[in-house]
Write a protein that holds these residues in place. Structure first.
Motif, PDB file in Angstrom:
ATOM      1  N   SER A 158      48.588  45.589  32.127  1.00  0.00           N
ATOM      2  CA  SER A 158      47.356  45.016  32.657  1.00  0.00           C
ATOM      3  C   SER A 158      46.541  46.112  33.327  1.00  0.00           C
ATOM      4  CB  SER A 158      47.732  43.936  33.678  1.00  0.00           C
ATOM      5  OG  SER A 158      46.590  43.251  34.110  1.00  0.00           O
ATOM      6  N   VAL A 159      45.413  46.460  32.733  1.00  0.00           N
ATOM      7  CA  VAL A 159      44.615  47.568  33.254  1.00  0.00           C
ATOM      8  C   VAL A 159      43.188  47.421  32.750  1.00  0.00           C
ATOM      9  CG1 VAL A 159      45.129  49.098  31.265  1.00  0.00           C
ATOM     10  CG2 VAL A 159      44.617  50.113  33.489  1.00  0.00           C
ATOM     11  N   ASN A 160      42.230  47.982  33.481  1.00  0.00           N
ATOM     12  CA  ASN A 160      40.851  48.004  33.000  1.00  0.00           C
ATOM     13  C   ASN A 160      40.694  49.194  32.054  1.00  0.00           C
ATOM     14  OD1 ASN A 160      38.137  48.267  32.570  1.00  0.00           O
ATOM     15  ND2 ASN A 160      37.563  47.782  34.684  1.00  0.00           N
ATOM     16  N   TYR A 175      44.163  41.233  31.125  1.00  0.00           N
ATOM     17  CA  TYR A 175      43.466  41.721  32.321  1.00  0.00           C
ATOM     18  C   TYR A 175      42.410  40.708  32.741  1.00  0.00           C
ATOM     19  CZ  TYR A 175      41.388  45.011  35.632  1.00  0.00           C
ATOM     20  OH  TYR A 175      40.941  45.625  36.783  1.00  0.00           O
ATOM     21  N   ASP A 197      46.233  38.852  38.161  1.00  0.00           N
ATOM     22  CA  ASP A 197      46.960  39.821  37.336  1.00  0.00           C
ATOM     23  C   ASP A 197      48.355  40.114  37.905  1.00  0.00           C
ATOM     24  OD1 ASP A 197      45.193  40.336  35.136  1.00  0.00           O
ATOM     25  OD2 ASP A 197      43.856  41.385  36.507  1.00  0.00           O
ATOM     26  N   PHE A 248      51.139  46.215  36.160  1.00  0.00           N
ATOM     27  CA  PHE A 248      49.725  46.169  36.518  1.00  0.00           C
ATOM     28  C   PHE A 248      49.355  47.567  37.001  1.00  0.00           C
ATOM     29  CE2 PHE A 248      46.634  46.063  39.962  1.00  0.00           C
ATOM     30  CZ  PHE A 248      45.555  45.427  39.350  1.00  0.00           C
ATOM     31  N   TYR A 255      46.178  50.078  38.477  1.00  0.00           N
ATOM     32  CA  TYR A 255      44.818  50.486  38.811  1.00  0.00           C
ATOM     33  C   TYR A 255      44.918  51.951  39.212  1.00  0.00           C
ATOM     34  CZ  TYR A 255      39.940  49.820  38.911  1.00  0.00           C
ATOM     35  OH  TYR A 255      38.621  49.908  38.557  1.00  0.00           O
TER      36      TYR A 255
END
Ligand code: AFP
Length: 338
Positions: free
Chosen positions: A213-215, A247, A254, A265, A267
């Motif tokens: 899960s990441v941008n 995401y 998330d 996850f 960031y």
């Protein structure tokens, strides 16, 4: 879960009963934590109700606009913050509050002071409010270690000194996930009772997961280890299946999915944001605390996240958290980089 049996369950473990049970294990305890928590729960119930009405309120012109009396209506995040600050101060159990919404810490006046310090983000993921996607409240709790006047030093402490942390997710159901340092438990709000009921006892994150899960929109600015890790998720060379990407863009949603289904996850830091985006005190620390308590890990790219010592109340840090084995992989990539 046996839904039929569930429908007739009569022995309801409310969050208050749960915390009182915990408290009874400590004979010296005077119930301060229970009182503090009940005020946090009140704030969560308020936000839940406001979030549920947000779409409707917008439709009839009640949110973020001018009302019939010509008064400016408060935005949901500002309103949520006001409710939490007032509930926490009036609990008589806090000395320092740090909120994502307030630039400065709040120091509680001496007549209302208590032994706890609360760091919180009253409404995280606020860019998701207007489209009705899950958002949440995140909180962490420290204890005061002296009787002098409180200062920011009372919260500029490593996350491993937190005594409790949790989040409340306003999603398809309203769920409060809490750890007081002895595992993680999840409570779901029964709207008809107005009570959070224990529905997810002793949550353990799977040792390895199949979701990352990441941008990914930030990929061009990532560092080497993050780029390699995500590449590995998509094109594994060891014969394992590729991971799925999920995401939401609300940390609570998330992280909640990561906690229940496993995975990771991220960031990370990037060229534009060398310290990442997420805030140490009320995003990184509480979520890292919960992850570790559930058997997972949380890493900053340099060290265990809970060992960070913040210097400023709104400091940011890169964060990688989730299943034990998945975080091990990213740690190995950073170690290899030296
Ligand atoms: P907002 O409150 O501005 O929506 O930010 C949410 C958040 O702090 C956190 O909840 C998300 O994980 C993260 O930011 C999402 O950031 P990106 O939009 O940069 O992916």
């Amino acid at each position: 879960m046996d839904h039929e049996a569930d429908a007739y369950r009569t022995d309801l473990m409310t969050i208050t009963r749960f915390v009182l049970n915990e408290q009874s294990k400590y004979p010296e305890s005077r119930g301060d934590f229970t009182i503090l928590l009940s005020n946090i729960v009140l704030g969560c119930k308020f936000v839940c109700s406001a979030v549920n009405k947000a779409g409707l309120a917008k439709l009839i012109g009640l949110a973020g606009e001018t009302n019939i009396q010509g008064e400016e209506q408060k935005k949901l995040d500002v309103l949520s913050n006001d409710v939490f600050v007032k509930a926490l101060v009036s609990s008589g159990r806090t000395s320092v509050l740090v909120s994502e919404e307030d630039e400065e810490a709040t120091f509680v006046e001496s007549s209302k002071r208590g032994k706890y310090c609360v760091v919180f983000d009253p409404l995280d993921g606020s860019s998701n409010i207007d489209c009705g996607v899950s958002i949440g409240t995140i909180f962490g709790i420290y204890t005061m270690t002296h009787n002098d006047d409180p200062t920011t030093e009372d919260v500029l402490k490593p996350g491993n000194e937190m005594v409790a942390a949790g989040y409340c997710m306003y999603g398809s159901s309203c769920m409060l996930v809490l750890s007081t340092g002895t595992g993680v438990n999840g409570f779901t709000l029964d709207p008809s009772l107005g009570e959070f009921i224990l529905t997810h006892p002793d949550i353990k994150i799977p040792k390895k997961g199949n979701i990352y899960s990441v941008n990914e929109g930030n990929a061009q600015n990532w560092d080497g280890p993050t780029t390699k890790y995500v590449e590995k998720c998509k094109f594994p060379k060891d014969g394992s299946p590729a991971k799925s990407l999920r995401y939401v863009g609300s940390m609570v949603a998330d992280v909640h999915r990561t906690l229940l289904y496993g995975g990771i996850f991220l960031y990370p830091a990037d060229k534009k944001s060398p310290n990442g985006k997420l805030r140490v005190l009320y995003e990184v620390f509480p979520m890292s605390f919960l992850m570790e308590q559930a058997g997972g890990q949380a890493f900053t790219g340099k060290k265990r996240a809970l060992d960070l010592v913040p210097e400023k109340i709104h400091e940011r840090s890169p964060i990688f958290l989730g299943s034990y084995d998945d975080v091990e992989e990213i740690k190995a990539l950073y170690a290899a980089e030296g």
